[in-house]
Design a protein around this motif. Structure first.
Motif, mmCIF file in Angstrom:
data_model
loop_
_atom_site.group_PDB
_atom_site.id
_atom_site.type_symbol
_atom_site.label_atom_id
_atom_site.label_comp_id
_atom_site.label_asym_id
_atom_site.label_seq_id
_atom_site.Cartn_x
_atom_site.Cartn_y
_atom_site.Cartn_z
ATOM 1 N N UNK A 32 40.062 45.983 31.511
ATOM 2 C CA UNK A 32 40.340 47.258 32.270
ATOM 3 C C UNK A 32 40.033 47.095 33.844
ATOM 4 N N UNK A 33 39.016 46.453 34.028
ATOM 5 C CA UNK A 33 38.566 46.207 35.407
ATOM 6 C C UNK A 33 39.707 45.228 36.203
ATOM 7 N N UNK A 34 40.081 44.114 35.342
ATOM 8 C CA UNK A 34 41.023 43.178 35.805
ATOM 9 C C UNK A 34 42.437 43.960 36.070
ATOM 10 N N UNK A 35 42.814 44.771 35.160
ATOM 11 C CA UNK A 35 43.867 45.503 35.429
ATOM 12 C C UNK A 35 44.064 46.479 36.695
ATOM 13 N N UNK A 36 42.825 46.819 37.188
ATOM 14 C CA UNK A 36 42.547 47.453 38.267
ATOM 15 C C UNK A 36 43.118 46.471 39.443
ATOM 16 N N UNK A 37 42.387 45.259 39.397
ATOM 17 C CA UNK A 37 42.786 44.179 40.339
ATOM 18 C C UNK A 37 44.087 44.028 40.359
ATOM 19 N N UNK A 38 44.823 43.803 39.166
ATOM 20 C CA UNK A 38 46.387 43.308 39.015
ATOM 21 C C UNK A 38 47.063 44.486 39.513
ATOM 22 N N UNK A 39 46.702 45.530 39.500
ATOM 23 C CA UNK A 39 47.528 46.797 40.013
ATOM 24 C C UNK A 39 47.553 46.702 41.722
ATOM 25 N N UNK A 44 50.368 45.583 46.543
ATOM 26 C CA UNK A 44 50.167 44.884 48.058
ATOM 27 C C UNK A 44 51.573 44.246 47.782
ATOM 28 N N UNK A 45 51.866 43.445 46.819
ATOM 29 C CA UNK A 45 53.031 42.462 46.881
ATOM 30 C C UNK A 45 54.170 43.265 47.128
ATOM 31 N N UNK A 46 54.416 44.503 46.764
ATOM 32 C CA UNK A 46 55.561 45.244 47.001
ATOM 33 C C UNK A 46 55.667 46.282 47.978
ATOM 34 N N UNK A 47 54.428 46.798 48.538
ATOM 35 C CA UNK A 47 54.483 47.690 49.464
ATOM 36 C C UNK A 47 53.748 47.285 50.753
ATOM 37 N N UNK A 48 52.831 46.261 50.795
ATOM 38 C CA UNK A 48 51.772 46.192 51.956
ATOM 39 C C UNK A 48 52.150 44.754 52.546
ATOM 40 N N UNK A 49 51.242 44.303 53.359
ATOM 41 C CA UNK A 49 51.298 42.857 54.113
ATOM 42 C C UNK A 49 50.074 42.216 53.157
ATOM 43 N N UNK A 50 50.444 41.341 52.655
ATOM 44 C CA UNK A 50 49.383 40.479 52.251
ATOM 45 C C UNK A 50 48.481 39.863 52.936
ATOM 46 N N UNK A 51 48.872 39.636 54.096
ATOM 47 C CA UNK A 51 47.936 38.954 55.180
ATOM 48 C C UNK A 51 46.728 39.928 55.639
ATOM 49 N N UNK A 52 47.215 41.177 55.824
ATOM 50 C CA UNK A 52 45.929 42.223 56.045
ATOM 51 C C UNK A 52 45.444 42.926 55.028
ATOM 52 N N UNK A 53 45.922 42.817 53.721
ATOM 53 C CA UNK A 53 45.421 43.623 52.635
ATOM 54 C C UNK A 53 44.057 43.172 52.188
ATOM 55 N N UNK A 54 43.369 44.292 51.722
ATOM 56 C CA UNK A 54 41.908 44.147 51.243
ATOM 57 C C UNK A 54 42.150 44.597 49.712
ATOM 58 N N UNK A 55 41.632 43.434 48.972
ATOM 59 C CA UNK A 55 41.494 44.021 47.490
ATOM 60 C C UNK A 55 39.941 44.594 47.271
ATOM 61 N N UNK A 56 40.071 45.302 46.738
ATOM 62 C CA UNK A 56 38.677 46.210 46.119
ATOM 63 C C UNK A 56 38.359 45.922 44.783
ATOM 64 N N UNK A 57 37.257 45.091 44.439
ATOM 65 C CA UNK A 57 36.891 44.717 43.113
ATOM 66 C C UNK A 57 35.901 45.659 42.346
ATOM 67 N N UNK A 58 35.930 45.970 41.311
ATOM 68 C CA UNK A 58 35.106 46.698 40.627
ATOM 69 C C UNK A 58 34.063 46.181 40.518
ATOM 70 N N UNK A 59 32.751 46.965 40.717
ATOM 71 C CA UNK A 59 31.470 46.257 40.826
ATOM 72 C C UNK A 59 31.091 45.513 39.633
#
Length: 165
Positions: A32-39, A44-59
């Motif tokens: 479930x936590x990994x699904x959050x990461x993948x989403x 980011x891949x479809x809407x954002x700029x991967x160079x400046x994007x920050x992915x937040x990981x579940x604690x």
């Protein structure tokens, strides 16, 4: 009392958190936590700029990655007197979290499909790039099951005409 990954981490060896060693219930919770990461990654891949994007990981993912990191590198303090040390440690944890999420995803798909693939080792799970694992059968299965109805699929049901299946 509810299920807690923190409690599991306190009562298990680091090797128990390699994806292939996780019991089904724990793999499902981590999944479930990994699904959050993948989403986030997909967004980011479809809407954002991967160079400046920050992915937040579940604690929970960060706790697992930190436990694995400490098991490999020892429990030492990061010298905070030099900001480069902090940045290097943060980069190692972030890269490790990405690699761990991808390893847990491969394990979930592999178990569900009954497909064997190269399993990560404690010494390399946080540093070995996901694309360097031998998991051709697993990737072929995912292409077949997830992409057979994609808009980009060719008439043969593959991802795209001419792309290796």
């Amino acid at each position: 009392m509810g299920f807690s990954i923190k409690d599991e981490l306190e009562n298990a060896a680091a090797e128990d958190f390699l994806p292939q060693n996780l019991p089904p219930k724990l793999l499902a919770v981590i999944g479930l936590r990994v699904d959050e990461f993948l989403q986030q990654y997909a967004d980011i891949a479809t809407e954002g700029d991967p160079a400046t994007a920050r992915i937040k990981f579940h604690p929970d993912i960060l706790d697992i990655v930190t436990r694995l990191y400490v098991a490999v590198h020892g429990d030492h303090d990061v010298d905070t007197g030099d900001v480069r040390n902090i940045l290097t440690f943060q980069e190692a944890i972030n890269r490790g979290a990405i690699n761990y999420c991808m390893a847990a995803f491969r394990e979930t798909v592999g178990r569900d499909a009954g497909i064997d693939y190269e399993k990560p080792e404690l010494s390399t799970i946080l540093t070995k790039p996901p694309e360097s694992y031998d998991c051709h059968d697993l990737l072929a299965y995912m292409r077949k099951t997830n992409c057979q109805n994609c808009a980009g699929s060719g008439s043969q049901g593959g991802i795209m005409p001419g792309m290796p299946q």
